[in-house]
Motif scaffolding. Structure first.
Motif: not given
Length: 275
Positions: A123-137
């Motif tokens: 339930a977090e709105s992520l920065s672009e970099d953080a979101c990219g890392r989580r998307r890869d997971v």
């Protein structure tokens, strides 16, 4: 005024062993059920299975949720398929098996619960970099989920509390509908829904302004009248509002009067009572 669509929470968890094939089939058999809501995460081999909690040894109303223990994603698929849910003969199903068992006339809301990690960024709105890392997971698991869903000819809606999951779903399967699940921050939920052009947003039942439910405690969420009218805002943007989770016909009627589009319910019959 049209009545909201009824979405069977974990296959109407109030009357059936949640997230099982039997619950899904029974829920689909109710005339008012427009959609099933289920949770998915991986077995140890990566196969998507239908289960809510991270651990098999959680509880529901004081009783063990299964007769096994340990993290779902560390458990072999064959062991999960022989693990009994809530003291019944029902076992933890694969997503593929559940979808094969239900009619394609009923939609399925597949909540992307966990890709197999304790680091969810829930339930977090992520920065672009953080979101990219989580998307890869998330992406390898989402690919497996989409493979199972592709064989189902009915409506599919992917939802998640995790922005990384929605980002992966949009990358892997842009033709499927998506819904942003909201916890305690409506503004963040709306931001995520806009970022991925989600067709739906799924707020908790006490986030709907102008209803008595809005000032009732629920899951530790804020019990203050929301400053934002999420129904009006979301409708103005062309999205739908599906609210979680309703237990009584009174709650259902409050939310229906507020103009929500779908209600995720633990019990059948809440939207079709006659007395």
């Amino acid at each position: 005024m049209s009545r909201p669509a009824v979405i069977a929470h974990r296959g109407y968890a109030g009357v059936a062993p949640e997230n099982t094939v039997a619950a899904a089939v029974a829920a689909a058999d109710h005339d008012e059920t427009a959609m099933l809501e289920i949770d998915v995460q991986p077995a140890a081999c990566g196969t998507p299975v239908v289960f809510h909690d991270e651990r098999l040894d959680g509880t529901r109303d004081g009783r063990p949720i299964t007769d096994a223990e340990g993290l779902v994603w560390e458990t072999a698929l064959e062991d999960l398929e022989s693990t009994h849910v809530l003291g019944t003969d029902e076992t933890v199903p694969t997503l593929e098996a559940l979808l094969e068992a239900v009619p394609e006339t009923v939609g399925v809301n597949v909540e992307l619960k966990n890709p197999g990690t304790t680091d969810l960024r829930f339930a977090e709105s992520l920065s672009e970099d953080a979101c990219g890392r989580r998307r890869d997971v998330w992406e390898p698991f989402v690919e497996r989920v989409v493979d199972a869903c592709d064989a189902f000819d009915g409506e599919i809606l992917f939802s998640s509390f995790c922005e990384g999951a929605l980002a992966a779903a949009r990358d892997v399967a842009p033709d499927y509908a998506a819904g942003a699940l909201v916890w305690d921050d409506l503004e963040a939920g709306l931001e995520i829904a806009r970022r991925y052009d989600c067709e739906a947003i799924h707020p908790p039942r006490n986030a709907i302004a102008g209803t008595p439910l809005a000032t009732e405690p629920y899951y530790g969420l804020p019990a203050d009248e929301p400053a934002l009218d999420v129904v009006e805002t979301v409708h103005d943007e062309g999205r739908t509002v599906n609210v979680w989770t309703v237990d009584t016909w009174g709650q259902f009627d409050q939310l229906a009067a507020a103009g929500v589009d779908g209600i995720i319910a633990d019990y059948p019959g809440l939207g079709s009572r006659s007395f």
